[in-house]
Design an enzyme around this catalytic site. Sequence first.
Site, short mmCIF file in Angstrom:
data_model
loop_
_atom_site.label_atom_id
_atom_site.label_comp_id
_atom_site.label_asym_id
_atom_site.label_seq_id
_atom_site.Cartn_x
_atom_site.Cartn_y
_atom_site.Cartn_z
N ASN A 159 26.65 -2.52 40.16
CA ASN A 159 27.11 -2.27 38.79
C ASN A 159 28.55 -1.79 38.75
O ASN A 159 28.88 -0.77 39.35
CB ASN A 159 26.22 -1.21 38.13
CG ASN A 159 24.94 -1.78 37.57
OD1 ASN A 159 24.33 -2.67 38.17
ND2 ASN A 159 24.53 -1.29 36.42
N ASN A 160 29.39 -2.51 38.04
CA ASN A 160 30.80 -2.11 37.87
C ASN A 160 30.96 -1.20 36.66
O ASN A 160 30.20 -1.30 35.69
CB ASN A 160 31.67 -3.34 37.68
CG ASN A 160 32.04 -4.03 38.97
OD1 ASN A 160 33.20 -4.41 39.19
ND2 ASN A 160 31.07 -4.24 39.84
N ALA A 190 31.08 -15.89 33.36
CA ALA A 190 29.62 -15.83 33.28
C ALA A 190 29.19 -15.04 32.05
O ALA A 190 29.90 -14.14 31.60
CB ALA A 190 29.03 -15.18 34.54
N ASP A 231 39.77 -19.03 30.66
CA ASP A 231 38.75 -18.26 29.94
C ASP A 231 38.46 -18.90 28.59
O ASP A 231 39.39 -19.31 27.89
CB ASP A 231 39.23 -16.82 29.74
CG ASP A 231 38.08 -15.87 29.44
OD1 ASP A 231 37.45 -16.02 28.37
OD2 ASP A 231 37.79 -14.97 30.26
N THR A 239 26.13 -11.18 41.57
CA THR A 239 25.58 -9.85 41.29
C THR A 239 24.46 -9.49 42.25
O THR A 239 23.79 -10.38 42.80
CB THR A 239 25.03 -9.81 39.84
OG1 THR A 239 24.33 -8.59 39.62
CG2 THR A 239 24.06 -10.96 39.59
N ASP A 240 24.23 -8.19 42.42
CA ASP A 240 23.10 -7.75 43.24
C ASP A 240 21.76 -7.98 42.53
O ASP A 240 20.70 -7.91 43.15
CB ASP A 240 23.24 -6.27 43.63
CG ASP A 240 23.30 -5.32 42.45
OD1 ASP A 240 23.31 -5.79 41.29
OD2 ASP A 240 23.37 -4.09 42.68
N GLU A 241 21.79 -8.29 41.23
CA GLU A 241 20.54 -8.47 40.48
C GLU A 241 19.78 -9.71 40.92
O GLU A 241 18.59 -9.85 40.59
CB GLU A 241 20.82 -8.49 38.98
CG GLU A 241 21.36 -7.16 38.48
CD GLU A 241 21.49 -7.10 36.96
OE1 GLU A 241 20.54 -7.50 36.27
OE2 GLU A 241 22.54 -6.64 36.49
N ARG A 270 20.94 2.78 39.81
CA ARG A 270 21.94 1.76 40.05
C ARG A 270 23.00 2.29 41.01
O ARG A 270 23.24 3.51 41.09
CB ARG A 270 22.64 1.36 38.72
CG ARG A 270 21.67 0.80 37.67
CD ARG A 270 21.11 -0.53 38.10
NE ARG A 270 20.22 -1.13 37.11
CZ ARG A 270 18.89 -1.06 37.13
NH1 ARG A 270 18.29 -0.38 38.11
NH2 ARG A 270 18.17 -1.67 36.22
N LYS A 272 22.14 -16.44 37.54
CA LYS A 272 23.13 -16.16 38.59
C LYS A 272 22.60 -16.57 39.95
O LYS A 272 23.36 -17.08 40.80
CB LYS A 272 23.51 -14.68 38.58
CG LYS A 272 24.36 -14.25 37.40
CD LYS A 272 25.71 -14.97 37.36
CE LYS A 272 26.64 -14.51 38.47
NZ LYS A 272 27.99 -15.14 38.34
N ASN A 294 20.01 6.46 35.69
CA ASN A 294 20.69 6.28 34.40
C ASN A 294 20.82 7.59 33.64
O ASN A 294 21.86 7.86 33.04
CB ASN A 294 19.95 5.25 33.55
CG ASN A 294 20.17 3.83 34.03
OD1 ASN A 294 21.03 3.57 34.87
ND2 ASN A 294 19.41 2.90 33.50
N TYR A 308 19.14 -13.54 32.93
CA TYR A 308 20.50 -13.41 33.45
C TYR A 308 20.52 -13.54 34.97
O TYR A 308 21.25 -14.37 35.54
CB TYR A 308 21.11 -12.07 33.04
CG TYR A 308 22.27 -11.65 33.91
CD1 TYR A 308 23.41 -12.44 34.02
CD2 TYR A 308 22.22 -10.47 34.66
CE1 TYR A 308 24.46 -12.08 34.83
CE2 TYR A 308 23.28 -10.10 35.47
CZ TYR A 308 24.39 -10.90 35.55
OH TYR A 308 25.43 -10.55 36.37
N LEU A 347 26.25 0.26 29.50
CA LEU A 347 25.78 1.64 29.40
C LEU A 347 26.91 2.66 29.27
O LEU A 347 26.92 3.47 28.33
CB LEU A 347 24.93 1.99 30.63
CG LEU A 347 24.44 3.44 30.70
CD1 LEU A 347 23.49 3.76 29.55
CD2 LEU A 347 23.79 3.73 32.05
#
Length: 365
Positions: free
Chosen positions: A197-198, A82, A32, A133-135, A232, A172, A267, A168, A208
């Site tokens: 989202n984790n 990342a 890291d 990521t799903d994004e 999400r 990815k 959200n 972002y 958030l």
Amino acid sequence: MKVLVTGGAGFIGSALIRYLINETDNSVINVDKLTYAGNLESLKSVATSDRYFFEQVDICERNELENTFKRYKPDLVMHLAAESHVDRSITGPAEFIKTNIVGTYTLLEVAREYWSTLSESEKGKFRFHHISTDEVYGDLPHPEEIKNKSDDLPLFTEQTPYAPSSPYSASKASSDHLVRAWLRTFGLPTIITNCSNNYGPYHFPEKLIPLVILNALEGKSLPIYGKGDQIRDWLYVDDHARALYKVVTEGVIGETYNIGGHNEKQNIEVVKTICDILDELVPKEQSYAELITFVDDRPGHDRRYAIDSSKMNKELSWNPVETFETGLRKTVKWYLNNQDWCQNVQDGSYQRERLGVLANSLNER
């Protein structure tokens, strides 16, 4: 086995390392750079284990990576390092391009060079697991956009085309493509996972859920982008850690696995639920929900993400253990009981202010 984890001091990486040390017999090499979001305090509970090793290395620095591979000779690589905050990628995309694309390329090359030196039996055991990521898929139709309300809402599957919206998610998506190319062209045994989202303990307060918890406790406003109707799929981080280990040890080389929490929430619903829990645990004269404020939406904000993780269930017998209700309550309690950690990880460069507004103001000109 010896598992090399990049980004192991981050939110998901530290959860994965705690799982590996506490629930398996494997050794872990944590690689890291220790950026603002990486904190070794998240690993205090396992740092004294004789199976845990830490190397402060930037994945863009090839020589340091090569030395790390030579020193530890890993059997598995789990790549989580990342830059991951969408708002930061709007304000300053360059760091995302460097870390997420160039860093992944560098790690792939070092891993390929190392893998080529292994015996045939060692090569057969080696895996390079890229955590994404799903994004990368863009967004899905929102319930408001579905004309026939009886229709099932679409979900992201492993075959969903990529359509990233932010710097972002584009970075990815680029790293995902590199990983697939290194398998097809060079034969490096790779696997990819894309998660929703984790949330959970040790999450840096720019995201958030921790932002809302900490702001509420201090009586600060709880900012909601737009109408707060963005949806999400929420995945408790310890469930994700279990899934990642399943994939790297039992998954099929060349496959992609989507990992979701089966918890689609708007959200505004998430924020109100946090307020309800705080009203119960730390009551004040007025409800915390009165602190909710609505602010201008993020540029290019995706409206809905939702994961179909049936492949994980069918092929690897994985399902999340936590419901959103149980996981969120655990998360709120953790932040209430770990205020010292929250203070220690927030340095002078970030005071929970909104990020990404520069790009928004430019967008309006």
